[in-house]
Design a protein around this motif. Structure first.
Motif, mmCIF file in Angstrom:
data_model
loop_
_atom_site.group_PDB
_atom_site.id
_atom_site.type_symbol
_atom_site.label_atom_id
_atom_site.label_comp_id
_atom_site.label_asym_id
_atom_site.label_seq_id
_atom_site.Cartn_x
_atom_site.Cartn_y
_atom_site.Cartn_z
ATOM 1 N N VAL A 1 -1.458 -0.754 -4.210
ATOM 2 C CA VAL A 1 -3.020 -0.399 -4.012
ATOM 3 C C VAL A 1 -2.841 0.974 -3.090
ATOM 4 O O VAL A 1 -2.433 1.078 -2.121
ATOM 5 C CB VAL A 1 -3.814 -1.420 -3.513
ATOM 6 N N TYR A 2 -3.799 1.848 -3.443
ATOM 7 C CA TYR A 2 -3.790 3.164 -2.819
ATOM 8 C C TYR A 2 -4.619 2.831 -1.581
ATOM 9 O O TYR A 2 -5.240 1.848 -1.355
ATOM 10 C CB TYR A 2 -4.736 4.152 -3.356
ATOM 11 N N GLY A 3 -3.985 3.474 -0.547
ATOM 12 C CA GLY A 3 -4.338 3.306 0.854
ATOM 13 C C GLY A 3 -6.010 3.517 1.116
ATOM 14 O O GLY A 3 -6.511 2.592 1.869
ATOM 15 N N THR B 1 0.909 -0.950 -0.104
ATOM 16 C CA THR B 1 -0.011 -0.092 0.143
ATOM 17 C C THR B 1 0.876 1.284 0.036
ATOM 18 O O THR B 1 2.106 1.282 0.354
ATOM 19 C CB THR B 1 -1.031 0.094 1.215
ATOM 20 N N TYR B 2 0.246 2.151 -0.041
ATOM 21 C CA TYR B 2 0.973 3.620 -0.297
ATOM 22 C C TYR B 2 -0.340 4.824 0.039
ATOM 23 O O TYR B 2 -1.273 4.297 -0.347
ATOM 24 C CB TYR B 2 1.690 3.980 -1.404
ATOM 25 N N GLY B 3 0.209 5.826 0.318
ATOM 26 C CA GLY B 3 -0.808 6.994 0.391
ATOM 27 C C GLY B 3 -0.655 7.778 1.530
ATOM 28 O O GLY B 3 0.390 7.771 2.235
ATOM 29 N N PRO B 4 -1.367 8.552 1.893
ATOM 30 C CA PRO B 4 -1.602 9.713 3.002
ATOM 31 C C PRO B 4 -1.560 8.662 4.306
ATOM 32 O O PRO B 4 -2.157 7.616 4.309
ATOM 33 C CB PRO B 4 -2.703 10.328 3.145
ATOM 34 N N ARG B 5 -0.815 9.208 5.225
ATOM 35 C CA ARG B 5 -0.589 8.832 6.762
ATOM 36 C C ARG B 5 0.444 7.389 6.356
ATOM 37 O O ARG B 5 0.555 6.780 7.492
ATOM 38 C CB ARG B 5 -2.097 7.914 6.977
ATOM 39 N N ASP B 6 1.197 7.214 5.332
ATOM 40 C CA ASP B 6 1.838 6.197 5.239
ATOM 41 C C ASP B 6 3.433 6.471 6.016
ATOM 42 O O ASP B 6 3.611 7.679 6.233
ATOM 43 C CB ASP B 6 2.412 5.902 3.772
ATOM 44 N N ASN B 7 4.025 5.542 6.328
ATOM 45 C CA ASN B 7 5.182 5.833 7.081
ATOM 46 C C ASN B 7 6.326 6.221 6.231
ATOM 47 O O ASN B 7 6.500 5.908 5.080
ATOM 48 C CB ASN B 7 5.876 4.432 7.836
ATOM 49 N N SER B 8 6.986 7.335 6.855
ATOM 50 C CA SER B 8 8.091 7.807 5.808
ATOM 51 C C SER B 8 9.171 7.007 5.489
ATOM 52 O O SER B 8 10.060 7.288 4.264
ATOM 53 C CB SER B 8 8.902 8.979 6.733
ATOM 54 N N TYR B 9 9.532 5.874 5.987
ATOM 55 C CA TYR B 9 10.541 4.902 5.506
ATOM 56 C C TYR B 9 10.102 4.047 4.256
ATOM 57 O O TYR B 9 11.183 3.303 3.823
ATOM 58 C CB TYR B 9 11.131 4.227 6.461
#
Length: 306
Positions: A207-209, A171-179
């Motif tokens: 897939v988008y968060g 997953t990826y998207g807003p609120r994701d971890n910076s690493y």
């Protein structure tokens, strides 16, 4: 679905799902770690109540939570990144926490328990991931996730609850971890940095968060007992194509250093999701393509909302 409990509520998937549920007038009790720095990820809404409790102390809530809930989502998990993924004692505790979450769900009146699994449960696979594919996890994290999924299904069966499991690919998207690869690339490219990568020959499914969260929402509503659903977009591309897409959206003039880093030892080269069962049982289809997801994520990081 009228009243739910969510552990791991401040993570990308949990927080986004809660936002969707609140908008649908579902009452949500969000269980978060005491003094969590990620509390800001949670929407402030009259339908959302926050309860602070350490992941290892879920049983302490049996006497304080009301008894009229219907669905329990378990996202909370320790040791998801780096060397902690192979901390056997820590991962074994995660399995115990999952079973304690089942007991809490039962004592709170829930008829449905939904857990969050991972592609790590499969190990190394060539081809699309589905529950029909043999599971051979090679990390402590993957072994624990698979054990938690199977054992929670057994416990739910005994308690007369429906159990469904969602295995997240990427997953990826807003609120994701910076690493993560996607978020660290967005941050670096927004800052004008020249990023270094492997050759990017991996075949991946992102897939988008918000889509992932909606998949879990629908699994809670329509999933079937004992089923483990693979959650992805159902579409795959070479990782270097994703990297180029991030660059083209965030900073088109930036040079990217493909092939400048070595692959990790035992690098997984294919992660693609077969979402046909998920779609058939719940009606889920992803709505946000990768480029639009990157635009939204970059705007979120810059504090611009969508």
């Amino acid at each position: 679905m009228k009243k739910v409990i969510v552990t791991g509520a401040t993570g990308m998937v949990g927080a986004s799902m809660i936002e969707q549920m609140a908008a649908d007038r579902i009452q949500v009790t969000a269980i978060i770690r005491p003094n969590s720095k990620k509390r800001k990820n949670l929407i402030e809404h009259p339908n959302v109540k926050v309860v602070e409790c350490d992941i290892n102390q879920l049983g302490s809530l049996k006497e304080t939570l009301e008894k009229d809930y219907d669905t329990f989502y378990h996202f909370a998990w320790d040791g998801t990144y780096g060397e902690s993924r192979n901390d056997a004692v820590l991962q074994e505790q995660n399995v115990r926490n999952t079973l304690e979450a089942v007991e809490l769900a039962y004592s709170s009146g829930c008829k449905v328990f939904v857990g969050a699994g991972s592609q790590a449960e499969f190990g190394f696979v060539e081809g699309e991931l589905s529950d029909k594919v043999p599971k051979n996890p090679v990390t402590g994290y993957g072994i624990a996730k698979y054990s938690a999924g199977r054992l929670s299904a057994v416990m739910c069966e005994r308690l007369g609850m429906r159990q469904s499991w969602g295995r997240i690919v990427s997953t990826y998207g807003p609120r994701d971890n910076s690493y993560t690869m996607v978020m660290s690339s967005i941050i670096g490219m927004l800052n004008g940095e020249r990023m270094s990568f492997t050759k990017g020959e991996q075949v991946w499914d992102y897939v988008y968060g918000e889509d992932c969260s909606r998949a879990f929402y629908l699994i809670g509503k329509h999933g079937r007992h004992g089923k483990a659903y693979t959650i992805g977009s159902g579409k795959s591309r070479l990782l270097k194509e994703y990297i180029a897409a991030i660059r083209d959206v965030v900073n088109p003039e930036l040079e990217i250093g493909l092939g400048e880093r070595d692959y990790y030892p035992n690098q997984v080269m294919q992660l693609t999701a077969d979402i046909s069962e998920l779609t058939a049982d719940t009606g889920f289809l992803p709505e946000i393509d990768f480029e639009e997801g990157i635009r939204r994520t970059a705007r979120w990081y810059k504090g611009e909302g969508r």
